[in-house]
Design a protein around this motif. Structure first.
Motif, PDB file in Angstrom:
ATOM      1  N   SER A 108      38.057  42.585  46.736  1.00 11.46           N
ATOM      2  CA  SER A 108      39.015  41.595  47.227  1.00 11.46           C
ATOM      3  C   SER A 108      38.327  40.233  47.337  1.00 11.46           C
ATOM      4  CB  SER A 108      39.596  42.029  48.576  1.00 11.46           C
ATOM      5  OG  SER A 108      38.598  42.031  49.557  1.00 11.46           O
ATOM      6  N   GLU A 109      37.043  40.242  47.702  1.00 18.50           N
ATOM      7  CA  GLU A 109      36.334  38.957  47.804  1.00 18.50           C
ATOM      8  C   GLU A 109      36.182  38.276  46.446  1.00 18.50           C
ATOM      9  OE1 GLU A 109      32.682  39.091  50.019  1.00 18.50           O
ATOM     10  OE2 GLU A 109      33.614  40.337  51.560  1.00 18.50           O
ATOM     11  N   ILE A 110      35.836  39.078  45.410  1.00 19.07           N
ATOM     12  CA  ILE A 110      35.664  38.404  44.108  1.00 19.07           C
ATOM     13  C   ILE A 110      37.016  38.015  43.506  1.00 19.07           C
ATOM     14  CG2 ILE A 110      33.379  39.365  43.603  1.00 19.07           C
ATOM     15  CD1 ILE A 110      34.584  41.284  41.696  1.00 19.07           C
ATOM     16  N   LEU A 111      38.063  38.811  43.803  1.00 16.88           N
ATOM     17  CA  LEU A 111      39.398  38.413  43.328  1.00 16.88           C
ATOM     18  C   LEU A 111      39.813  37.111  44.003  1.00 16.88           C
ATOM     19  CD1 LEU A 111      41.285  41.833  43.248  1.00 16.88           C
ATOM     20  CD2 LEU A 111      40.991  40.286  41.319  1.00 16.88           C
ATOM     21  N   ALA A 112      39.541  37.008  45.307  1.00 19.16           N
ATOM     22  CA  ALA A 112      39.935  35.807  46.041  1.00 19.16           C
ATOM     23  C   ALA A 112      39.169  34.593  45.541  1.00 19.16           C
ATOM     24  CB  ALA A 112      39.684  36.001  47.533  1.00 19.16           C
ATOM     25  N   ARG A 113      37.886  34.811  45.202  1.00 20.35           N
ATOM     26  CA  ARG A 113      37.048  33.671  44.833  1.00 20.35           C
ATOM     27  C   ARG A 113      37.243  33.254  43.375  1.00 20.35           C
ATOM     28  NH1 ARG A 113      31.397  34.896  46.747  1.00 20.35           N
ATOM     29  NH2 ARG A 113      32.385  34.765  48.774  1.00 20.35           N
ATOM     30  N   PHE A 114      37.437  34.246  42.483  1.00 27.36           N
ATOM     31  CA  PHE A 114      37.463  33.922  41.058  1.00 27.36           C
ATOM     32  C   PHE A 114      38.805  34.191  40.375  1.00 27.36           C
ATOM     33  CE2 PHE A 114      33.055  35.035  42.168  1.00 27.36           C
ATOM     34  CZ  PHE A 114      32.414  33.865  41.786  1.00 27.36           C
ATOM     35  N   GLY A 115      39.740  34.875  41.064  1.00 27.14           N
ATOM     36  CA  GLY A 115      40.978  35.272  40.408  1.00 27.14           C
ATOM     37  C   GLY A 115      41.926  34.107  40.173  1.00 27.14           C
ATOM     38  N   THR A 116      42.794  34.234  39.128  1.00 29.96           N
ATOM     39  CA  THR A 116      43.854  33.259  38.913  1.00 29.96           C
ATOM     40  C   THR A 116      44.991  33.594  39.874  1.00 29.96           C
ATOM     41  OG1 THR A 116      44.889  34.669  37.267  1.00 29.96           O
ATOM     42  CG2 THR A 116      43.270  33.081  36.473  1.00 29.96           C
ATOM     43  N   GLU A 117      45.952  32.665  40.013  1.00 31.83           N
ATOM     44  CA  GLU A 117      47.081  32.909  40.922  1.00 31.83           C
ATOM     45  C   GLU A 117      47.806  34.193  40.547  1.00 31.83           C
ATOM     46  OE1 GLU A 117      47.653  31.530  43.781  1.00 31.83           O
ATOM     47  OE2 GLU A 117      45.816  30.394  43.330  1.00 31.83           O
ATOM     48  N   GLU A 118      47.969  34.396  39.219  1.00 29.25           N
ATOM     49  CA  GLU A 118      48.675  35.590  38.733  1.00 29.25           C
ATOM     50  C   GLU A 118      47.910  36.864  39.111  1.00 29.25           C
ATOM     51  OE1 GLU A 118      48.770  35.769  34.473  1.00 29.25           O
ATOM     52  OE2 GLU A 118      49.323  37.895  34.584  1.00 29.25           O
ATOM     53  N   GLN A 119      46.562  36.818  38.940  1.00 36.49           N
ATOM     54  CA  GLN A 119      45.741  37.993  39.272  1.00 36.49           C
ATOM     55  C   GLN A 119      45.786  38.283  40.771  1.00 36.49           C
ATOM     56  OE1 GLN A 119      42.039  36.600  37.635  1.00 36.49           O
ATOM     57  NE2 GLN A 119      42.328  37.674  35.681  1.00 36.49           N
ATOM     58  N   LYS A 120      45.787  37.220  41.589  1.00 34.63           N
ATOM     59  CA  LYS A 120      45.836  37.432  43.036  1.00 34.63           C
ATOM     60  C   LYS A 120      47.151  38.074  43.439  1.00 34.63           C
ATOM     61  CE  LYS A 120      42.900  33.501  44.159  1.00 34.63           C
ATOM     62  NZ  LYS A 120      42.855  32.174  44.769  1.00 34.63           N
ATOM     63  N   GLU A 121      48.235  37.574  42.824  1.00 32.97           N
ATOM     64  CA  GLU A 121      49.568  38.107  43.150  1.00 32.97           C
ATOM     65  C   GLU A 121      49.653  39.585  42.779  1.00 32.97           C
ATOM     66  OE1 GLU A 121      53.112  37.804  44.903  1.00 32.97           O
ATOM     67  OE2 GLU A 121      51.694  36.139  44.742  1.00 32.97           O
ATOM     68  N   ARG A 122      49.131  39.946  41.606  1.00 37.66           N
ATOM     69  CA  ARG A 122      49.305  41.305  41.092  1.00 37.66           C
ATOM     70  C   ARG A 122      48.356  42.314  41.734  1.00 37.66           C
ATOM     71  NH1 ARG A 122      48.732  43.235  34.795  1.00 37.66           N
ATOM     72  NH2 ARG A 122      49.221  45.436  35.135  1.00 37.66           N
ATOM     73  N   TRP A 123      47.093  41.886  41.986  1.00 33.31           N
ATOM     74  CA  TRP A 123      46.092  42.856  42.442  1.00 33.31           C
ATOM     75  C   TRP A 123      45.619  42.613  43.874  1.00 33.31           C
ATOM     76  CZ3 TRP A 123      46.570  46.435  39.057  1.00 33.31           C
ATOM     77  CH2 TRP A 123      46.669  46.152  37.702  1.00 33.31           C
ATOM     78  N   LEU A 124      45.389  41.341  44.226  1.00 27.46           N
ATOM     79  CA  LEU A 124      44.763  41.066  45.524  1.00 27.46           C
ATOM     80  C   LEU A 124      45.687  41.390  46.688  1.00 27.46           C
ATOM     81  CD1 LEU A 124      42.367  39.961  47.129  1.00 27.46           C
ATOM     82  CD2 LEU A 124      43.265  37.662  46.815  1.00 27.46           C
TER      83      LEU A 124
END
Lengths: 137, 365
Positions: A108-124
């Motif tokens: 969750s930390e790497i998704l929050a730091r490096f993820g795109t908005e779409e990736q955060k919405e779908r996975w984070l």
């Protein structure tokens, strides 16, 4: 010199967590002793028992305490988080009940730091809510 | 972060992601993928740019667990996990798994940076939790039978280990908190990666030193005991008249481990080097303990180079981890322990060894 003293407010949280883990979480360890049981969603009874415990942790504001405020965590930082971990480590189920189990916490930390908005919405989002599990390799 | 052929050294990864049209196709294998069999998605580190410098070769990808081509070779269990179908650390094979370009997490070639931003914290969390687990097992008396066989000295020893583990965890967390502050105040993520790298190297040296402590005895005393029992030739088990150690068994083990260490993969040789380095020390260490009974031999109980020499010999066990080429690794493996442990004046000669090595291998790596 390391100072192990905690401020009274956080000390109260730690005391609550210690009691809660001993009284409510340790029994799960005896019912479902496999170390991987907390991640096995085919165990229907275990999942039914788990949900209210997670809700109680959220009410206490100790859910996902590895996270900063903007991601829905209490923003405790490494040192306070460690005091909680010392309690959670007593059980297999503790980390899942408190929403900070590995490897999901790190992911969750790497998704929050490096993820795109779409990736955060779908996975984070579902990962933080405890609706999903993850793996990283 | 572990592959079957290269262990946990990500610079040796071969799991590839290749571009095909607008998509990425992931192909390769990973070991010990924590909870891959329970996960909804898997973050995979795969080589996207094999010709780039080692730390810019890999990128991160988010693979939905339902993607076609993800298969489990074995659902491996580690520690106390079940060994059958529900072990938590599977051996995963990715066979031509196709994902869109939007599945890349972080920048292309940024796999190391993304991984390093997080690994250090995870290790500290693990340390604190595992320590607590062990303490609970002790208190619950789950293994009462095992513990009853323990002497009070061993109990005290465990207790001091638990306390030192707690201090290590707290200290690491404070350092990490300080590092995070500096990171937020504007320095770049790479700095944090480097600092964590050093922290992890120090941790691995401390870990190896304690491993060495427990390997000194069994790797050499077992062949000696076997020869005294008649399973191996009798000359192997002879006790050295001056040092009162099984010198022949130690020397033969040293040669065997050096040969093994230089012919195996990096993971195995790193492990074996941890065994190799303490062997020469083994000649001397035990003798110190019996010096009182052999006052005439007291002079020879000193470790070459004194305390610095001993520290150097122990530190050398962590030394090969950072070696680059196979040849360089072989050199360190074979000479490191000898330089530090056997030659008189350990420190001076080990710096000579390093100097010699940099001259010899400068043009290779």
């Amino acid at each position: 010199m390391i100072d192990f003293e905690l401020d009274p407010e956080f000390q109260a949280k730690v005391d609550w967590a210690r009691r809660f883990v001993r009284d409510q979480v340790e029994p799960l360890d005896h019912l479902f002793p496999d170390p991987t049981a907390p991640y096995d969603r085919s165990l229907k009874v275990a999942r039914t028992l788990l949900a209210p415990l997670q809700a109680e942790v959220k009410r206490q504001g100790l859910w996902a305490c590895h996270l900063d405020k903007d991601l829905g965590g209490p923003d405790y930082g490494q040192v306070k988080f460690l005091h909680i971990n010392e309690i959670l480590g007593r059980t297999n189920w503790g980390p899942v009940v408190f929403g900070c189990q590995g490897p999901d916490s790190g992911n969750s930390e790497i998704l929050a730091r490096f993820g795109t908005e779409e990736q955060k919405e779908r996975w984070l989002k579902p990962l933080l809510a405890g609706d999903m599990y993850s793996c990283s390799r | 972060m572990t592959e079957p052929h290269g262990g946990a050294d990500p610079t040796l990864f071969t799991c590839r992601a290749t571009q095909d049209g607008g998509d990425w196709v992931v192909d390769g294998e990973k070991w010990y993928s924590s909870h891959a069999n329970f996960a909804d998605f898997i973050i995979v580190m795969a080589v996207t740019d094999p010709d780039a410098p080692p730390y810019e070769r890999a990128s991160m990808f988010i693979l939905p667990a339902t993607a076609e081509g993800i298969g489990f070779v074995r659902e491996t269990g580690v520690f106390t996990e079940p060994l059958g179908s529900k072990g938590g650390h599977p051996y995963v094979r990715y066979s031509q798994v196709r994902v869109p370009a939007s599945a890349m997490l972080g920048p292309r070639g940024g796999g190391f940076m993304v991984a390093q931003s997080r690994l250090g914290g995870g290790r500290i969390v693990e340390l604190c939790r595992v320590r607590a687990t062990f303490q609970r097992h002790r208190r619950n008396g789950k293994s009462a039978e095992n513990f009853s066989a323990h002497s009070s000295v061993e109990h005290a020893d465990e207790h001091s280990h638990l306390y030192s583990a707690r201090f290590a965890g707290h200290r690491g967390a404070r350092q990490l908190a300080g590092m995070a502050d500096r990171l937020h105040s504007g320095s770049v993520a790479q700095n944090r990666g480097e600092a964590l790298g050093i922290a992890m190297l120090v941790a691995s040296i401390i870990g190896t030193a304690s491993l060495s402590n427990s390997t000194i005895l069994y790797t050499t005393r077992i062949p000696a005991a076997m020869s005294q029992d008649g399973y191996l030739p009798a000359w192997l088990g002879k006790i050295h008249p001056r040092f009162a150690t099984p010198a022949r068994a130690i020397s033969v083990s040293l040669v065997l481990y050096c040969l093994l260490a230089n012919s195996l993969s990096r993971t195995s040789s790193t492990f074996i080097s941890g065994v190799v380095s303490p062997l020469p020390c083994s000649h001397f260490l035990l003798f110190g303990a019996c010096a009182e009974n052999f006052p005439a031999r007291h002079a020879s109980s000193a470790f070459p180079g004194g305390t610095p020499g001993l520290a150097c010999a122990i530190l050398f066990s962590g030394y090969p981890v950072r070696s680059k080429s196979l040849l360089q690794r072989a050199f360190r493996m074979a000479l490191g322990p000898l330089v530090a442990g056997v030659w008189p004046g350990g420190i001076r000669n080990s710096s000579l060894g390093i100097w010699l090595e940099t001259r010899l291998f400068a043009h290779i790596s």
